[in-house]
Write a protein that holds these residues in place. Structure first.
Motif, short mmCIF file in Angstrom:
data_model
loop_
_atom_site.label_atom_id
_atom_site.label_comp_id
_atom_site.label_asym_id
_atom_site.label_seq_id
_atom_site.Cartn_x
_atom_site.Cartn_y
_atom_site.Cartn_z
N CYS A 7 0.84 -1.19 0.00
CA CYS A 7 0.00 0.00 0.00
C CYS A 7 0.89 1.25 0.00
O CYS A 7 1.92 1.30 0.68
N SER A 8 0.48 2.26 -0.77
CA SER A 8 1.26 3.51 -0.88
C SER A 8 1.10 4.42 0.33
O SER A 8 1.86 5.37 0.48
N ARG A 9 0.09 4.18 1.16
CA ARG A 9 -0.15 5.05 2.32
C ARG A 9 1.00 4.91 3.32
O ARG A 9 1.52 3.82 3.56
N THR A 10 1.39 6.02 3.91
CA THR A 10 2.49 6.06 4.85
C THR A 10 2.25 5.10 6.01
O THR A 10 1.16 5.07 6.57
N ALA A 11 3.26 4.34 6.36
CA ALA A 11 3.27 3.40 7.49
C ALA A 11 2.30 2.24 7.35
O ALA A 11 2.01 1.55 8.31
N CYS A 12 1.79 2.00 6.17
CA CYS A 12 0.92 0.84 5.94
C CYS A 12 1.73 -0.23 5.21
O CYS A 12 2.26 0.02 4.14
N GLY A 13 1.81 -1.38 5.79
CA GLY A 13 2.59 -2.46 5.18
C GLY A 13 1.74 -3.54 4.56
O GLY A 13 2.26 -4.59 4.17
N HIS A 14 0.43 -3.31 4.45
CA HIS A 14 -0.46 -4.32 3.87
C HIS A 14 -0.26 -4.43 2.36
O HIS A 14 0.13 -3.47 1.71
N PRO A 15 -0.58 -5.59 1.80
CA PRO A 15 -0.44 -5.75 0.35
C PRO A 15 -1.47 -4.91 -0.41
O PRO A 15 -2.62 -4.77 0.02
N ALA A 16 -1.06 -4.35 -1.52
CA ALA A 16 -1.94 -3.53 -2.36
C ALA A 16 -2.88 -4.42 -3.15
O ALA A 16 -2.49 -5.48 -3.63
N VAL A 17 -4.14 -3.97 -3.28
CA VAL A 17 -5.14 -4.71 -4.05
C VAL A 17 -5.81 -3.83 -5.10
O VAL A 17 -6.56 -4.33 -5.94
N ALA A 18 -5.58 -2.52 -5.04
CA ALA A 18 -6.24 -1.58 -5.96
C ALA A 18 -5.29 -0.45 -6.30
O ALA A 18 -4.34 -0.18 -5.57
N THR A 19 -5.54 0.20 -7.44
CA THR A 19 -4.73 1.34 -7.86
C THR A 19 -5.63 2.56 -8.00
O THR A 19 -6.69 2.49 -8.62
N LEU A 20 -5.19 3.66 -7.40
CA LEU A 20 -5.92 4.93 -7.45
C LEU A 20 -5.22 5.85 -8.43
O LEU A 20 -4.01 6.03 -8.37
N THR A 21 -6.00 6.43 -9.34
CA THR A 21 -5.47 7.37 -10.33
C THR A 21 -6.36 8.60 -10.31
O THR A 21 -7.58 8.49 -10.26
N TYR A 22 -5.75 9.78 -10.33
CA TYR A 22 -6.50 11.03 -10.38
C TYR A 22 -6.51 11.57 -11.80
O TYR A 22 -5.48 11.59 -12.47
N VAL A 23 -7.67 12.01 -12.26
CA VAL A 23 -7.79 12.71 -13.55
C VAL A 23 -8.13 14.15 -13.17
O VAL A 23 -9.29 14.49 -12.96
N TYR A 24 -7.09 14.96 -13.01
CA TYR A 24 -7.25 16.31 -12.49
C TYR A 24 -8.14 17.18 -13.37
O TYR A 24 -8.94 17.96 -12.87
N ALA A 25 -8.03 17.05 -14.67
CA ALA A 25 -8.83 17.87 -15.58
C ALA A 25 -10.32 17.62 -15.41
O ALA A 25 -11.14 18.51 -15.63
N GLU A 26 -10.70 16.42 -15.00
CA GLU A 26 -12.11 16.05 -14.83
C GLU A 26 -12.53 16.03 -13.36
O GLU A 26 -13.67 15.68 -13.06
N GLN A 27 -11.62 16.34 -12.45
CA GLN A 27 -11.86 16.27 -11.01
C GLN A 27 -12.47 14.93 -10.63
O GLN A 27 -13.52 14.84 -9.99
N THR A 28 -11.78 13.86 -11.04
CA THR A 28 -12.25 12.51 -10.83
C THR A 28 -11.12 11.64 -10.27
O THR A 28 -9.99 11.72 -10.74
N ALA A 29 -11.45 10.84 -9.27
CA ALA A 29 -10.53 9.84 -8.74
C ALA A 29 -11.05 8.48 -9.21
O ALA A 29 -12.22 8.17 -9.02
N VAL A 30 -10.18 7.69 -9.83
CA VAL A 30 -10.58 6.38 -10.35
C VAL A 30 -9.86 5.31 -9.53
O VAL A 30 -8.64 5.29 -9.47
N LEU A 31 -10.66 4.45 -8.89
CA LEU A 31 -10.12 3.36 -8.10
C LEU A 31 -10.45 2.07 -8.83
O LEU A 31 -11.62 1.73 -9.02
#
Length: 118
Positions: A7-31
């Motif tokens: 996981c990309s979050r600070t101090a989290c050591g759990h395995p990642a299962v999803a990817t978060l991407t921001y589309v700034y021009a559309e003000q959208t977060a895609v998980l």
């Protein structure tokens, strides 16, 4: 091939299962599902952080899994959709091409469209 990232979050050591991407021009977060490879402008999240994800006020969150229990599309389709969103975010603000005549647009959210084959 098994993807193993934390996981990309600070101090989290759990395995990642999803990817978060921001589309700034559309003000959208895609998980979406965990991306095939790590990118500098994407964030890998564990289950807990993916569930509790919030976006800035006025932004939309597009989750590529369906919380009401209906079957999700095959993983290959979800990965392709997530990759397309990432490419669109990198490409700039060019207007997407119109769909072929046999395709009907069902709904639209920002630059994302749900299409039905006619």
């Amino acid at each position: 091939m098994t993807i193993s990232r934390q996981c990309s979050r600070t101090a989290c050591g759990h395995p990642a299962v999803a990817t978060l991407t921001y589309v700034y021009a559309e003000q959208t977060a895609v998980l979406g599902p965990l991306a095939t490879y790590a990118e500098p402008h994407s964030y890998d999240l564990c289950t807990g952080h993916a569930i509790r994800l919030t976006a800035p006020r006025g932004w939309d969150i597009v989750r590529l899994d369906d919380p009401d229990g209906t079957p999700a599309p095959p993983a290959d389709d979800l990965v392709a959709l997530a990759e397309a969103v990432r490419e669109r975010g990198r490409a700039g603000s060019g207007r997407p091409a119109s769909p072929p005549a046999t395709v009907t647009e069902v709904t639209r959210r920002g630059h994302l469209r749900v299409l039905r084959d006619g």
